[in-house]
Design an enzyme around this catalytic site. Sequence first.
Site, PDB file in Angstrom:
ATOM      1  NE  ARG A 152      35.406  42.515  38.083  1.00 27.53           N
ATOM      2  CZ  ARG A 152      35.480  42.310  39.301  1.00 27.53           C
ATOM      3  NH1 ARG A 152      35.144  41.330  39.797  1.00 27.53           N
ATOM      4  NH2 ARG A 152      35.904  43.182  40.245  1.00 27.53           N
TER       5      ARG A 152
ATOM      6  CD  GLU B 118      38.811  43.254  41.802  1.00 29.35           C
ATOM      7  OE1 GLU B 118      38.289  44.249  42.440  1.00 29.35           O
ATOM      8  OE2 GLU B 118      38.888  42.149  42.231  1.00 29.35           O
TER       9      GLU B 118
ATOM     10  CG  ASN C 299      40.272  34.964  46.719  1.00 28.46           C
ATOM     11  OD1 ASN C 299      41.707  34.453  46.845  1.00 28.46           O
ATOM     12  ND2 ASN C 299      39.709  35.367  48.119  1.00 28.46           N
ATOM     13  CG  HIS C 300      35.695  34.380  47.819  1.00 28.12           C
ATOM     14  ND1 HIS C 300      36.797  35.286  47.709  1.00 28.12           N
ATOM     15  CD2 HIS C 300      34.678  34.797  47.555  1.00 28.12           C
ATOM     16  CE1 HIS C 300      35.963  36.357  47.061  1.00 28.12           C
ATOM     17  NE2 HIS C 300      34.651  36.117  47.125  1.00 28.12           N
TER      18      HIS C 300
ATOM     19  CG  ASP D 243      36.063  39.095  42.447  1.00 28.73           C
ATOM     20  OD1 ASP D 243      36.070  40.050  42.368  1.00 28.73           O
ATOM     21  OD2 ASP D 243      35.858  38.283  43.500  1.00 28.73           O
TER      22      ASP D 243
ATOM     23  CG  HIS E  39      30.668  46.014  41.253  1.00 29.42           C
ATOM     24  ND1 HIS E  39      31.774  45.945  40.339  1.00 29.42           N
ATOM     25  CD2 HIS E  39      30.736  45.094  41.981  1.00 29.42           C
ATOM     26  CE1 HIS E  39      32.596  44.917  40.927  1.00 29.42           C
ATOM     27  NE2 HIS E  39      31.983  44.517  41.816  1.00 29.42           N
ATOM     28  CG  ASP E  40      33.741  46.709  44.248  1.00 24.93           C
ATOM     29  OD1 ASP E  40      32.717  46.060  44.782  1.00 24.93           O
ATOM     30  OD2 ASP E  40      34.645  45.772  43.742  1.00 24.93           O
TER      31      ASP E  40
ATOM     32  CG  ASP F 194      40.476  33.176  50.798  1.00 38.28           C
ATOM     33  OD1 ASP F 194      39.749  34.019  51.163  1.00 38.28           O
ATOM     34  OD2 ASP F 194      41.531  33.742  50.064  1.00 38.28           O
TER      35      ASP F 194
HETATM   36  O1  TEU Z   1      36.326  42.774  44.860  1.00 35.14           O
HETATM   37  C1  TEU Z   1      37.809  42.397  45.200  1.00 35.14           C
HETATM   38  C2  TEU Z   1      38.681  43.102  45.491  1.00 35.14           C
HETATM   39  O2  TEU Z   1      39.673  42.890  45.562  1.00 35.14           O
HETATM   40  C3  TEU Z   1      38.407  44.490  45.774  1.00 35.14           C
HETATM   41  O3  TEU Z   1      37.463  44.701  46.925  1.00 35.14           O
HETATM   42  C4  TEU Z   1      39.478  45.386  46.322  1.00 35.14           C
HETATM   43  O4  TEU Z   1      40.191  44.668  47.085  1.00 35.14           O
HETATM   44  C5  TEU Z   1      39.180  46.850  46.343  1.00 35.14           C
HETATM   45  O5  TEU Z   1      38.681  47.484  45.680  1.00 35.14           O
HETATM   46  C6  TEU Z   1      40.720  47.365  46.619  1.00 35.14           C
HETATM   47  O6  TEU Z   1      41.168  47.535  45.349  1.00 35.14           O
HETATM   48  C7  TEU Z   1      35.865  41.939  44.469  1.00 35.14           C
HETATM   49  C8  TEU Z   1      34.297  42.424  43.785  1.00 35.14           C
HETATM   50  O7  TEU Z   1      34.589  43.362  42.934  1.00 35.14           O
HETATM   51  C9  TEU Z   1      33.439  42.830  44.890  1.00 35.14           C
HETATM   52  O8  TEU Z   1      32.163  43.272  44.917  1.00 35.14           O
HETATM   53  C10 TEU Z   1      33.419  41.690  46.047  1.00 35.14           C
HETATM   54  O9  TEU Z   1      32.943  42.021  47.275  1.00 35.14           O
HETATM   55  C11 TEU Z   1      34.835  41.128  46.362  1.00 35.14           C
HETATM   56  O10 TEU Z   1      35.274  40.873  45.114  1.00 35.14           O
HETATM   57  C12 TEU Z   1      34.609  39.740  46.935  1.00 35.14           C
HETATM   58  O11 TEU Z   1      34.513  38.769  46.115  1.00 35.14           O
END
Ligand code: TEU
Length: 573
Positions: A199, A243, A103-104, A201, A309-310, A171
């Site tokens: 996976r 994701e 995406n970026h 992103d 991890h988020d 982006d």
């Molecule tokens: O996360 C992308 C992302 O879209 C999430 O942050 C999402 O917006 C949020 O959980 C709401 O659903 C990914 C990675 O998992 C994250 O660690 C990165 O920081 C992010 O992309 C940026 O690359």
Amino acid sequence: MINDLWYKNAVIYCLSVGTYMDSNGDGVGDFEGLMRRLDYLQGLGVTAIWLMPFQCSPHRDDGYDISNYYEVDPRYGTLGDFVEFTHAADQRGIRVIIDLVVNHTSDQHPWFQQARSDPHSKYRDWYVWAKKRPPRSSQGVVFPGVQKTTWSYDSQAREWYFHRFYKFQPDLNTANPHVQAEILKIMGFWLQAGVSGFRMDAVPFVIATKGAAVRRPAEQYDMLRRIREFLQWRKGDSIILAEANVLPKTDMEYFGRDGDRMHMMFNFQVNQNLFYALAGSDARPLIAALRKTRSRPDTAQWGQFLRNHDELDLGRLSEQQRAKVFEEFGPEPAMQLYRRGIRRRLAPMLAGDRRRIELAYSLMFTLPGTPVIRYGDELGMGDDLELPERNCARTPMQWSTEPHAGFTKSPKPVTPVISSGPYGYEHVNAAQQRREPSSLLNWTERLIRMRKEVPEIGWGDFQVLATGDDSVFAIRYDWRNNSVVFVHNLRSTPREVSFDVGLPGEDAGLLVNLLSEDHSRASDGRHRVLLEGYGYRWFRVGGLDYLLKRSSIQEPAKAHQGTRRPRARRRKA
Ligand code: TEU
């Protein structure tokens, strides 16, 4: 043929190489170290590894800010080490999927550097620019509270650039055909290095229209088909795990009505409602989420997860529902993040209650789809809330009682190991849990082994069974002449329920417990099961001669009457 699409019934383990195992004493995990731990992963029984970003990066977002897509970050090793690793994993029957973060890029990426310094550079149009500050630039930030805007001024370019995430993550202009071609090239490169897929992103943002004039971003779903076609052409059994935290009504757009887009998606809808159901000891929200996400093409699969991890993103719940989950699992402001989520690890969220941790895991392993485990959760690892944002749940793997949990010989690991309190490595580590037969590690290993013997979950159709008690969730799967039933008590107190498995014939009278000797015989067509607080049961319907009965095809005529036939899923939106 039993299982031709590996991802339909896999057990995926996600880890980040930098916090797994350090072989050279510099305090950062590396591929050589990870390779030495493959036997651990094989023993645990996982069938695939999802690797977080490991390419060159300034590491301002834990590697999700890539500055070179075609190199391994030197702190983790070399491309040679990477290929040794994918080979070694393959030797053990473990597949590797890696993050595809397109995406970026990082603002340090040479593409962005050239784009900003030269308006005539071919890379200028690889990013998204505006001459004036676009209206609504404060809207749509992904990290509220930390990120203020989605447009920042670049003094070199003398223009504004768009960044959905942090400021240092400009982006890519993903509508540009050259960018699209580059994305395929990146995929082709890593496939060649031995991976089985990606996976992907932030998929909704990758395919969204971008630009100052865009009021409401629209998804360009065609891009997904092109990605899929490329992947299938280059390596037929490779996959995309998307994701995409989207509403159920667009799920089929991501999977493709003919199964021609993403192979897998994380089920965020079920994830959020599962935690809401656990918080209220009430299965109804979980059941509703399962029904809403039921439709999918036969070749598509859900990734079911508890934590990643988020932060645990609760943004799709109502304010009241979210408040309930906060109250139960993350009451203090320091435990919450981005006004929508909880940043803790699983075990501390569940107060370290072994019964409740088992319940959560047992649910994850038996929900429709493929389970995705976060490294360290198999030990019940904790978090370090002193660390900023999501870093609290990204501490090094706890291997042993040696200094720094056996993660590194360096006196200064890049992220501190958790070393005090109940989750400190002296108490929570793989070495001790290996020796202890009843440890969470050994329990998880047994659960994974059994899960792999129940392909009905990944392949079959499901039916929620009425138990007459909202705190007890019962689900049945049917596939190729066999059925399995799972019962979970979401409440801390014992519950006795009775239910009808909903199948005709003698078999329905016997439920064979797959995890203990406690089988169930129906009386008057109903099974009566007494579940302890947070108790769970895995049953096979009929006897253990199920393998003798399994059909090699799904036989419509012989399918159990009284249940829905595997839906014409493709046709359904
Ligand atoms: O996360 C992308 C992302 O879209 C999430 O942050 C999402 O917006 C949020 O959980 C709401 O659903 C990914 C990675 O998992 C994250 O660690 C990165 O920081 C992010 O992309 C940026 O690359």
